[in-house]
Scaffold this motif. Sequence first.
Motif, PDB file in Angstrom:
ATOM      1  N   ASN A   6       0.848  -1.187   0.000  1.00 34.59           N
ATOM      2  CA  ASN A   6       0.000   0.000   0.000  1.00 34.59           C
ATOM      3  C   ASN A   6       0.884   1.237   0.000  1.00 34.59           C
ATOM      4  N   ASN A  36      -7.460   5.277   2.226  1.00 39.56           N
ATOM      5  CA  ASN A  36      -6.942   4.631   3.432  1.00 39.56           C
ATOM      6  C   ASN A  36      -6.642   3.169   3.098  1.00 39.56           C
ATOM      7  N   ASP A  37      -6.227   2.392   4.084  1.00 40.73           N
ATOM      8  CA  ASP A  37      -5.833   1.003   3.834  1.00 40.73           C
ATOM      9  C   ASP A  37      -6.953   0.177   3.213  1.00 40.73           C
ATOM     10  N   TYR A  40      -7.525   1.152  -0.361  1.00 43.40           N
ATOM     11  CA  TYR A  40      -6.450   0.676  -1.230  1.00 43.40           C
ATOM     12  C   TYR A  40      -6.777  -0.727  -1.727  1.00 43.40           C
ATOM     13  N   GLU A  41      -7.242  -1.571  -0.830  1.00 39.76           N
ATOM     14  CA  GLU A  41      -7.602  -2.943  -1.226  1.00 39.76           C
ATOM     15  C   GLU A  41      -8.766  -2.941  -2.210  1.00 39.76           C
TER      16      GLU A  41
END
Length: 74
Positions: A6, A36-37, A40-41
């Motif tokens: 990331n 955010n994390d 990102y996914e």
Amino acid sequence: MNLAENTLANADFMIEEIKKKLRMATGSALKATKLNDEQYEDLKDIYEMVAGKTQFSISEIEAITTELGRLRKA
């Protein structure tokens, strides 16, 4: 490039590739710096789906753009 990581550079790369593949003239609304994390996914999932296809129907493009818009708003 390891897209499992990331990073801002990876997010920028995926956004640009999605825009190119879908021939999106205006994709500037989604910025990698705003992800955010979890987002990102989600972006990575969208990127992998887009990268794996050669053609898109109008409804697929609309759905993808809606999902990208959802990432921007989150």
